[in-house]
Design a protein around this motif. Sequence first.
Motif, PDB file in Angstrom:
ATOM      1  N   GLY A   7       0.985  -1.197   0.095  1.00 53.39           N
ATOM      2  CA  GLY A   7       0.010  -0.066  -0.134  1.00 53.39           C
ATOM      3  C   GLY A   7       0.944   1.423   0.094  1.00 53.39           C
ATOM      4  O   GLY A   7       0.600   2.211  -0.686  1.00 53.39           O
ATOM      5  N   THR A  32       2.610   1.593  -3.484  1.00 51.41           N
ATOM      6  CA  THR A  32       1.424   2.065  -4.405  1.00 51.41           C
ATOM      7  C   THR A  32       1.145   3.624  -4.221  1.00 51.41           C
ATOM      8  O   THR A  32       1.021   4.182  -5.078  1.00 51.41           O
ATOM      9  CB  THR A  32       0.121   1.273  -4.261  1.00 51.41           C
ATOM     10  OG1 THR A  32       0.633  -0.124  -4.425  1.00 51.41           O
ATOM     11  CG2 THR A  32      -0.830   1.692  -5.369  1.00 51.41           C
ATOM     12  N   TRP A  33       0.794   3.916  -3.027  1.00 49.86           N
ATOM     13  CA  TRP A  33       0.759   5.479  -2.790  1.00 49.86           C
ATOM     14  C   TRP A  33       2.163   6.356  -3.310  1.00 49.86           C
ATOM     15  O   TRP A  33       1.654   7.443  -3.925  1.00 49.86           O
ATOM     16  CB  TRP A  33       0.530   5.625  -1.282  1.00 49.86           C
ATOM     17  CG  TRP A  33       0.392   7.050  -0.781  1.00 49.86           C
ATOM     18  CD1 TRP A  33       1.508   7.983  -0.449  1.00 49.86           C
ATOM     19  CD2 TRP A  33      -0.589   7.941  -0.913  1.00 49.86           C
ATOM     20  NE1 TRP A  33       0.632   9.138  -0.288  1.00 49.86           N
ATOM     21  CE2 TRP A  33      -0.679   9.058  -0.284  1.00 49.86           C
ATOM     22  CE3 TRP A  33      -2.153   7.401  -1.299  1.00 49.86           C
ATOM     23  CZ2 TRP A  33      -1.524   9.953  -0.265  1.00 49.86           C
ATOM     24  CZ3 TRP A  33      -3.223   8.204  -1.114  1.00 49.86           C
ATOM     25  CH2 TRP A  33      -2.940   9.596  -0.722  1.00 49.86           C
ATOM     26  N   GLU A  34       3.103   5.872  -2.882  1.00 49.04           N
ATOM     27  CA  GLU A  34       4.373   6.714  -3.485  1.00 49.04           C
ATOM     28  C   GLU A  34       4.339   6.464  -4.894  1.00 49.04           C
ATOM     29  O   GLU A  34       4.879   7.641  -5.798  1.00 49.04           O
ATOM     30  CB  GLU A  34       5.660   5.902  -2.955  1.00 49.04           C
ATOM     31  CG  GLU A  34       5.788   6.322  -1.467  1.00 49.04           C
ATOM     32  CD  GLU A  34       5.739   7.526  -0.996  1.00 49.04           C
ATOM     33  OE1 GLU A  34       6.515   8.540  -1.763  1.00 49.04           O
ATOM     34  OE2 GLU A  34       5.281   8.081  -0.021  1.00 49.04           O
ATOM     35  N   ASN A  88       1.884   8.996  -6.513  1.00 47.76           N
ATOM     36  CA  ASN A  88       2.267  10.485  -6.231  1.00 47.76           C
ATOM     37  C   ASN A  88       3.352  10.922  -7.107  1.00 47.76           C
ATOM     38  O   ASN A  88       3.906  11.962  -7.095  1.00 47.76           O
ATOM     39  CB  ASN A  88       2.581  10.750  -4.812  1.00 47.76           C
ATOM     40  CG  ASN A  88       1.249  10.882  -4.119  1.00 47.76           C
ATOM     41  OD1 ASN A  88       0.007  10.976  -4.418  1.00 47.76           O
ATOM     42  ND2 ASN A  88       1.134  10.620  -2.839  1.00 47.76           N
TER      43      ASN A  88
END
Length: 111
Positions: free
Chosen positions: A4, A7-9, A12
Amino acid sequence: MVTGLGTWELANGRLSLGGLMLFLALPSRLYGPIRGMSGLGNTFYSSSSAADRITELLDQRPQVVETRTPRPLGRARGGTCDSATLRSAAEEGRPVCRKLVSAAAVAATDP
């Protein structure tokens, strides 16, 4: 949680797809050696206790002590063994041969 965060990084733009794959593969490559190193403690302790047992065995005094003046043994002689001897020894409770090879009896009687 690791997936998670990666995937967030990635979403962004702070992490590339290759970086995410490397980030996900790295922990799996490290778990094996870390598990192997954690097993070294058990191996060390079991080896140490085995060495202690061997040392205790080697430190024991012999239970059978040789006399200072042993009786001399004569020269070994061949002999015969017949069924009557074996039968009487078995009846008296003395140990007897379990296997009797007939070839040995023949070889003992040949000139």
